[in-house]
Design a protein around this motif. Structure first.
Motif, PDB file in Angstrom:
ATOM      1  N   ALA A 204      23.980  -2.348  85.229  1.00 40.96           N
ATOM      2  CA  ALA A 204      25.271  -1.799  85.635  1.00 40.96           C
ATOM      3  C   ALA A 204      25.539  -0.591  84.756  1.00 40.96           C
ATOM      4  CB  ALA A 204      26.363  -2.839  85.455  1.00 40.96           C
ATOM      5  N   VAL A 205      25.867   0.527  85.366  1.00 38.31           N
ATOM      6  CA  VAL A 205      26.087   1.762  84.617  1.00 38.31           C
ATOM      7  C   VAL A 205      27.564   2.121  84.682  1.00 38.31           C
ATOM      8  CG1 VAL A 205      25.499   4.194  84.376  1.00 38.31           C
ATOM      9  CG2 VAL A 205      23.762   2.552  85.136  1.00 38.31           C
ATOM     10  N   SER A 206      28.163   2.321  83.528  1.00 38.02           N
ATOM     11  CA  SER A 206      29.558   2.729  83.433  1.00 38.02           C
ATOM     12  C   SER A 206      29.646   3.857  82.407  1.00 38.02           C
ATOM     13  CB  SER A 206      30.437   1.537  83.039  1.00 38.02           C
ATOM     14  OG  SER A 206      31.807   1.876  83.111  1.00 38.02           O
ATOM     15  N   ALA A 207      30.852   4.140  81.921  1.00 31.69           N
ATOM     16  CA  ALA A 207      30.998   5.211  80.932  1.00 31.69           C
ATOM     17  C   ALA A 207      32.320   5.106  80.212  1.00 31.69           C
ATOM     18  CB  ALA A 207      30.897   6.583  81.602  1.00 31.69           C
ATOM     19  N   ASN A 208      32.298   5.412  78.929  1.00 33.40           N
ATOM     20  CA  ASN A 208      33.524   5.693  78.202  1.00 33.40           C
ATOM     21  C   ASN A 208      34.026   7.058  78.648  1.00 33.40           C
ATOM     22  OD1 ASN A 208      33.263   3.348  76.610  1.00 33.40           O
ATOM     23  ND2 ASN A 208      32.063   4.436  75.047  1.00 33.40           N
ATOM     24  N   VAL A 209      35.338   7.192  78.831  1.00 33.90           N
ATOM     25  CA  VAL A 209      35.933   8.485  79.155  1.00 33.90           C
ATOM     26  C   VAL A 209      36.768   8.909  77.952  1.00 33.90           C
ATOM     27  CG1 VAL A 209      37.408   9.792  80.717  1.00 33.90           C
ATOM     28  CG2 VAL A 209      35.991   7.927  81.604  1.00 33.90           C
ATOM     29  N   ILE A 210      36.493  10.102  77.439  1.00 34.11           N
ATOM     30  CA  ILE A 210      37.104  10.568  76.202  1.00 34.11           C
ATOM     31  C   ILE A 210      37.761  11.924  76.430  1.00 34.11           C
ATOM     32  CG2 ILE A 210      36.689  11.137  73.767  1.00 34.11           C
ATOM     33  CD1 ILE A 210      34.130   9.376  73.998  1.00 34.11           C
ATOM     34  N   GLY A 211      38.983  12.057  75.973  1.00 34.94           N
ATOM     35  CA  GLY A 211      39.702  13.327  76.075  1.00 34.94           C
ATOM     36  C   GLY A 211      40.353  13.675  74.759  1.00 34.94           C
TER      37      GLY A 211
ATOM     38  N   VAL B 138      42.432  11.478  65.130  1.00 39.40           N
ATOM     39  CA  VAL B 138      43.354  10.357  65.316  1.00 39.40           C
ATOM     40  C   VAL B 138      42.992   9.733  66.662  1.00 39.40           C
ATOM     41  CG1 VAL B 138      45.753   9.659  65.667  1.00 39.40           C
ATOM     42  CG2 VAL B 138      45.187  11.424  63.955  1.00 39.40           C
ATOM     43  N   ALA B 139      42.590   8.476  66.646  1.00 38.32           N
ATOM     44  CA  ALA B 139      42.086   7.828  67.858  1.00 38.32           C
ATOM     45  C   ALA B 139      43.119   6.855  68.419  1.00 38.32           C
ATOM     46  CB  ALA B 139      40.794   7.074  67.548  1.00 38.32           C
ATOM     47  N   ILE B 140      43.475   7.058  69.678  1.00 36.77           N
ATOM     48  CA  ILE B 140      44.286   6.083  70.392  1.00 36.77           C
ATOM     49  C   ILE B 140      43.545   5.735  71.686  1.00 36.77           C
ATOM     50  CG2 ILE B 140      46.516   6.729  69.423  1.00 36.77           C
ATOM     51  CD1 ILE B 140      47.065   8.390  71.922  1.00 36.77           C
ATOM     52  N   GLY B 141      43.716   4.510  72.172  1.00 39.93           N
ATOM     53  CA  GLY B 141      42.924   4.183  73.351  1.00 39.93           C
ATOM     54  C   GLY B 141      43.266   2.863  73.990  1.00 39.93           C
ATOM     55  N   ALA B 142      42.457   2.545  74.996  1.00 42.37           N
ATOM     56  CA  ALA B 142      42.596   1.342  75.808  1.00 42.37           C
ATOM     57  C   ALA B 142      41.245   1.131  76.478  1.00 42.37           C
ATOM     58  CB  ALA B 142      43.693   1.534  76.849  1.00 42.37           C
ATOM     59  N   HIS B 143      41.115   0.069  77.272  1.00 37.51           N
ATOM     60  CA  HIS B 143      39.864  -0.077  78.011  1.00 37.51           C
ATOM     61  C   HIS B 143      40.096   0.216  79.485  1.00 37.51           C
ATOM     62  CE1 HIS B 143      40.612  -4.162  79.750  1.00 37.51           C
ATOM     63  NE2 HIS B 143      41.173  -4.458  78.599  1.00 37.51           N
ATOM     64  N   LEU B 144      39.136   0.897  80.072  1.00 33.77           N
ATOM     65  CA  LEU B 144      39.259   1.394  81.441  1.00 33.77           C
ATOM     66  C   LEU B 144      38.902   0.332  82.474  1.00 33.77           C
ATOM     67  CD1 LEU B 144      39.906   3.841  83.216  1.00 33.77           C
ATOM     68  CD2 LEU B 144      37.550   4.622  82.900  1.00 33.77           C
TER      69      LEU B 144
ATOM     70  N   THR C 101      42.939  16.524  65.392  1.00 34.47           N
ATOM     71  CA  THR C 101      42.635  16.269  66.796  1.00 34.47           C
ATOM     72  C   THR C 101      43.109  14.866  67.196  1.00 34.47           C
ATOM     73  OG1 THR C 101      40.750  17.778  66.887  1.00 34.47           O
ATOM     74  CG2 THR C 101      40.739  15.920  68.437  1.00 34.47           C
ATOM     75  N   ILE C 102      43.746  14.788  68.345  1.00 32.65           N
ATOM     76  CA  ILE C 102      44.112  13.486  68.915  1.00 32.65           C
ATOM     77  C   ILE C 102      43.105  13.162  70.008  1.00 32.65           C
ATOM     78  CG2 ILE C 102      45.850  12.192  70.212  1.00 32.65           C
ATOM     79  CD1 ILE C 102      47.949  14.010  68.825  1.00 32.65           C
ATOM     80  N   ARG C 103      42.407  12.068  69.844  1.00 30.64           N
ATOM     81  CA  ARG C 103      41.377  11.655  70.795  1.00 30.64           C
ATOM     82  C   ARG C 103      41.820  10.393  71.526  1.00 30.64           C
ATOM     83  NH1 ARG C 103      35.207  11.046  68.874  1.00 30.64           N
ATOM     84  NH2 ARG C 103      35.432  13.337  68.951  1.00 30.64           N
ATOM     85  N   VAL C 104      41.840  10.459  72.848  1.00 30.48           N
ATOM     86  CA  VAL C 104      42.106   9.284  73.677  1.00 30.48           C
ATOM     87  C   VAL C 104      40.767   8.749  74.171  1.00 30.48           C
ATOM     88  CG1 VAL C 104      43.179   8.413  75.788  1.00 30.48           C
ATOM     89  CG2 VAL C 104      44.385  10.101  74.382  1.00 30.48           C
ATOM     90  N   ILE C 105      40.502   7.483  73.857  1.00 29.24           N
ATOM     91  CA  ILE C 105      39.245   6.855  74.258  1.00 29.24           C
ATOM     92  C   ILE C 105      39.556   5.750  75.255  1.00 29.24           C
ATOM     93  CG2 ILE C 105      37.089   5.800  73.490  1.00 29.24           C
ATOM     94  CD1 ILE C 105      37.902   6.643  70.598  1.00 29.24           C
ATOM     95  N   LEU C 106      39.042   5.890  76.465  1.00 32.69           N
ATOM     96  CA  LEU C 106      39.140   4.842  77.472  1.00 32.69           C
ATOM     97  C   LEU C 106      37.777   4.153  77.533  1.00 32.69           C
ATOM     98  CD1 LEU C 106      41.173   6.681  80.263  1.00 32.69           C
ATOM     99  CD2 LEU C 106      42.012   5.399  78.272  1.00 32.69           C
ATOM    100  N   PHE C 107      37.714   2.986  76.941  1.00 30.43           N
ATOM    101  CA  PHE C 107      36.443   2.293  76.748  1.00 30.43           C
ATOM    102  C   PHE C 107      35.979   1.600  78.022  1.00 30.43           C
ATOM    103  CE2 PHE C 107      38.254   2.439  72.459  1.00 30.43           C
ATOM    104  CZ  PHE C 107      37.171   2.856  71.706  1.00 30.43           C
ATOM    105  N   ALA C 108      34.686   1.656  78.245  1.00 31.22           N
ATOM    106  CA  ALA C 108      34.065   0.932  79.355  1.00 31.22           C
ATOM    107  C   ALA C 108      33.767  -0.507  78.948  1.00 31.22           C
ATOM    108  CB  ALA C 108      32.763   1.624  79.765  1.00 31.22           C
ATOM    109  N   ALA C 109      33.734  -1.388  79.932  1.00 31.84           N
ATOM    110  CA  ALA C 109      33.141  -2.723  79.806  1.00 31.84           C
ATOM    111  C   ALA C 109      33.669  -3.551  78.638  1.00 31.84           C
ATOM    112  CB  ALA C 109      31.622  -2.582  79.698  1.00 31.84           C
ATOM    113  N   GLU C 110      34.952  -3.439  78.372  1.00 37.68           N
ATOM    114  CA  GLU C 110      35.553  -4.302  77.347  1.00 37.68           C
ATOM    115  C   GLU C 110      35.509  -5.757  77.773  1.00 37.68           C
ATOM    116  OE1 GLU C 110      38.710  -6.772  75.600  1.00 37.68           O
ATOM    117  OE2 GLU C 110      38.587  -6.075  77.660  1.00 37.68           O
ATOM    118  N   GLU C 111      35.806  -6.003  79.045  1.00 40.32           N
ATOM    119  CA  GLU C 111      35.959  -7.374  79.523  1.00 40.32           C
ATOM    120  C   GLU C 111      34.667  -8.186  79.437  1.00 40.32           C
ATOM    121  OE1 GLU C 111      38.674  -8.622  79.917  1.00 40.32           O
ATOM    122  OE2 GLU C 111      40.130  -7.255  80.788  1.00 40.32           O
TER     123      GLU C 111
END
Length: 473
Positions: A266-273, A285-291, A327-337
């Motif tokens: 299964a192929v997914s991706a972290n999305v980072i902005g 500065v990292a803030i985030g959640a899982h996608l 820099t403020i980095r938003v990380i939306l993590f893949a496959a947390e679940e």
């Protein structure tokens, strides 16, 4: 348990004067928040409390994408959605980082009590479960109140039977009932198999009384036979317990049809902005959640809330005339679940080096207002954290006396790798009524609580990006 009227609370917060931010008395040597930064924080607070952006993002995600289990079409759509939204919101840099894992499909699960009193019951396969034999299986149920009771059963004592664990999760504002309940979900199938069971049926890890079951990831132990594992809705678990109380053998029929593609990744991706820092762009500065989410419901709470809040927080800051220093980095993590795979890959790509991550926080729990902040920083940085705590105190947030905060979920791995972290604790009293169920939907999102929580993350991100503090010291 917090039961204040959120609209009245929001109105009260909006009515507070900006003087609240400037009323905190610190010596000039100790101050990390300048008068100019206090003015910007007040500006951000007022604009964020009035903004519907985080709600609009969650509405868009749940409507246009929906559930998004790793490797599914929903997962692919969510990656595309996140990239486009970040670019539209004014992020300076947006990119993806590939994450691979095992591809598992739920299929179907049906169950019924055959005797002594026939009933159809509601179940969900646990994530990663194998199927039953073709045509299903029918066997006598053996009841265990806890996982510990199941572990205490002699090996091979359940040959040809179905193990049933009836432990019920308890409600708490901080969700502390989850830990004692989730062990059965994660390891129970292998424990039951070691005892000779043909299948595991467990009461759902949830605090509701709805006839909906709660899914979630489980793990098989190497070298032990894999048996199907399902979660039973709370009312149906009560029904099964009541039948067992009558001292007659209870026969249960279970049919589970899942597919695990061992030969296909299964192929997914972290999305980072990122919102690039004006003076220290390499400090993050990292803030985030899982996608990702489970393939039931629409993932509005888990973790649509975190996605909407962190993206909106960075977007608010992006609208300022002057970018913050870091820099403020938003990380939306893949496959947390399915095992924090996105977070693990994030660290692999950085050789476990997060020395440039100065402070971080994640949202992946709760649905009510944030009531407490627990830092995890160096001793010298505590004075600055205390100063920031005064900024968010009018929003209902108390500063914990502890300094052992660990970022939630994915970012807990970054904390362990050395990133200073802050944990924001929201009211999670009702969170596990909906967690991992078909009922995780947009209508459960409280827009007023969401505004307050988004504002807290916005203020945190800006403060951390501006403070002349080494949070490791």
């Amino acid at each position: 348990m917090l039961k204040s009227n959120p609209l009245a609370r929001l109105t009260k917060i909006l009515s507070l004067s900006g003087a609240v931010l400037t009323s905190v008395m610190f010596s000039s040597a100790a101050m990390a928040i300048t008068e100019q930064d206090k003015a910007v924080l007040e500006q951000l607070k007022q604009s964020s409390l009035k903004s519907d952006l985080s709600y609009q993002l969650i509405e868009s995600l749940t409507t246009e994408v929906g559930n998004r289990l790793m490797g599914t079409e929903g997962d692919k759509r969510s990656i595309d959605w996140a990239v486009k939204k970040m670019k539209a919101l004014g992020f300076d840099k947006v990119w993806t980082e590939e994450v691979k894992g095992t591809y598992w499909q739920r299929g179907h699960a049906h169950a019924e009590i055959v005797s002594p009193y026939p009933h159809h019951v509601v179940v969900l396969a646990l994530g990663g479960s194998v199927s039953t034999p073709k045509g299903g299986l029918e066997a006598e149920v053996v009841h265990f109140e806890t996982l510990a009771d199941l572990k205490a059963a002699p090996d091979n004592s359940l040959d040809g039977k179905i193990a049933f664990v009836s432990y019920r999760m308890t409600k708490h504002i901080d969700g502390k009932g989850y830990g004692p309940a989730v062990g059965t979900r994660v390891t129970g199938a292998s424990v039951a198999a070691q005892k000779g069971a043909s299948a595991l049926v467990m009461r759902s890890v949830g605090t509701d009384n709805n006839r909906t079951a709660h899914t979630g990831v489980m793990r098989y132990q190497e070298g032990i036979k894999k048996i199907p594992a399902v979660a039973l809705s709370n009312p149906d678990a009560d029904l099964l317990v009541n039948q067992l109380k009558r001292q007659h053998p209870v026969t249960f029929k279970l049919s589970v049809d899942t597919i695990t593609h061992h030969d296909q990744s299964a192929v997914s991706a972290n999305v980072i902005g990122e919102i690039t820092g004006s003076e220290l762009p390499d400090e993050i500065v990292a803030i985030g959640a899982h996608l990702d989410s489970w393939d039931v419901g629409t993932g509005a709470l888990d973790d649509g809330l975190g996605i909407g809040m962190t993206m909106a927080a960075a977007a608010q800051i992006a609208q300022l005339e002057q970018r913050p220093k870091r820099t403020i980095r938003v990380i939306l993590f893949a496959a947390e679940e399915v095992g924090l795979l996105g977070a693990k890959e994030y660290l692999v790509k950085r050789n476990d080096d997060v020395s440039n991550h100065v402070l971080g926080a994640e949202w992946d729990f709760g649905m009510g207002p944030i009531y407490k902040m627990t830092p995890g920083v160096g001793a010298d940085a505590l004075n600055s954290i205390r100063e920031f705590a005064q900024v968010i105190a009018p929003l209902g947030v108390a500063l914990s006396p502890r300094n052992d905060g660990v970022a939630q979920s994915d970012m807990s791995l970054l904390t362990k790798a050395g990133m200073p972290s802050v944990n924001f604790a929201p009211d999670g009293t009702d969170y596990f009524d909906y967690h991992h169920t078909e009922n995780d939907t947009l209508d459960k999102v409280n827009p007023d609580d969401l505004k307050i929580n988004t504002t807290i993350y916005t203020l945190f991100a800006y403060y951390a990006a501006q403070a002349p503090v080494d949070f490791r010291k």
